[in-house]
Design a protein around this motif. Sequence first.
Motif, PDB file in Angstrom:
ATOM      1  N   GLY A  71      -6.520   1.366   1.143  1.00  0.00           N
ATOM      2  CA  GLY A  71      -7.698   0.838   0.495  1.00  0.00           C
ATOM      3  C   GLY A  71      -8.888   0.887   1.431  1.00  0.00           C
ATOM      4  O   GLY A  71      -8.730   0.973   2.659  1.00  0.00           O
ATOM      5  N   SER A 115       0.822  -1.198   0.000  1.00  0.00           N
ATOM      6  CA  SER A 115       0.000   0.000   0.000  1.00  0.00           C
ATOM      7  C   SER A 115       0.861   1.255   0.000  1.00  0.00           C
ATOM      8  O   SER A 115       1.943   1.297   0.599  1.00  0.00           O
ATOM      9  N   ALA A 142     -10.471   1.770  -5.487  1.00  0.00           N
ATOM     10  CA  ALA A 142     -11.415   0.872  -4.827  1.00  0.00           C
ATOM     11  C   ALA A 142     -11.751  -0.280  -5.764  1.00  0.00           C
ATOM     12  O   ALA A 142     -11.813  -0.131  -6.981  1.00  0.00           O
TER      13      ALA A 142
END
Length: 457
Positions: free
Chosen positions: A380, A264, A442
């Motif tokens: 996320g 991430s 997303a």
Amino acid sequence: MSPVVGTTIAIAIAARWERERRAGAIKIADTGRGGPRRSSAERAVLWLLIGCVLLASSAYGVLLLAGPYVKSLGGSEATYGVLCAVAAPSAAVALLLLLRFPRRVAPHRLLAGACLLYAAAALLAASTDSVGGWLVVASIVLGTAWSVTYTAAPMIASDLATDVDRATLIGYATGTIQVGFGVGPVLGNALRRAGLSYQEVFVAGAGLALAAALLVIPLAACLRRLPSAGRGPDGADPRMNEGRAPAQPEPAVATNRARRLLRSPSVVPLAMVLLCACIFTSMNSFQTTFADSRDLDFDLFYVTYTIAVIAVRLGLSRFLRDSASDRVVAVTTIGMMVAVTAFVFVGSSPVLYCAASLALGCTYGLGLPAFQARAVNLAGPAERARMLPMAGLLFEVSILVFPLVAGAIVSSGGYRGLFAVLLVITAVVTALGQIRGRPLPAAQPVPRPNPPADLPA
């Protein structure tokens, strides 16, 4: 003008400005939750949270006098560093549980329980008169309880926010923590000058923590009035699963979560939070002994630093559309390196000491909530609720463990050796601050194919 009076005036100015500004950065009620009544409830939550956090962090600041207290008992900076570090394992376990179950216990309840534990540990510290087992136990409980307090407060603020103003609202919570860090040592020093012993000062700290726990009662009542009560920063409502047995993720799912975190963009701001904790704990926890080594008054640091934090988090953020933007992060990290460098050259000059403290308060005060908010914004949707507990875990373990390193450096090489290490750390933070992160997209649902024309839908 005394430092206490100066700090009080600064807080009063900030409070008056906030009243005049009214909804300001927390006008999210008018944009997504409708009516003025809900906006008023959100402002009440924010003010009660600020009051609770101010009392709790002031209690923490009072207990920073444990550094000179340990020296008065025959210890050293290294001894104090060990007392800080002994709380790291239990704090890590507590925050790992919070990371694993981020919404199992409501953040305001965590806040109340942690404040009560902190008050009890402060009373235990007040009952000791030597560096022994009971002081070690008190240090473990103090460090663990404060770690939960520090993590729970931004979680409450983040639940009220959108992506654009998350850094501002987190800045209110963490900025108030910084104010408490400044007020607490000044208050403790004033009590010492009034003739109170260290033990009596610690009792005063316990009283502040107890008052913070009691203030959670009206905070909880106001939270129940919000239509969004219980929602996480991703908008999910955990009450949807009431009455069901909580699903325990399989090891493979937990492994996938860890891999998602490592991939991430949030990894960069989380690393910055960890490194900033090393800077903060060195500058804050050892400031009492550093000032003594330079024949300076540590009240100057805490008051100047506190005023600077108030100015940037409650004032400058007013003019920034997004105080967690790439440009803000890049500028504040460079300024932080300059501020730490300035401390090397303060000597015994109160003017230079105040200037360096002012620079650190402005840059660190604006930077830390920006890093925390970026960690949430870049995550996320499935990981957002865990970002602040993760940031709290990294920050609190660092501020508990790094004093062990800092104390050993000061004992062997003096404060110049410590500042050399801090300059390397700020250089790494500055380099990371130039990285521009972008949030992960997303997950999009797979479209359902249309049925053939000759078959019923």
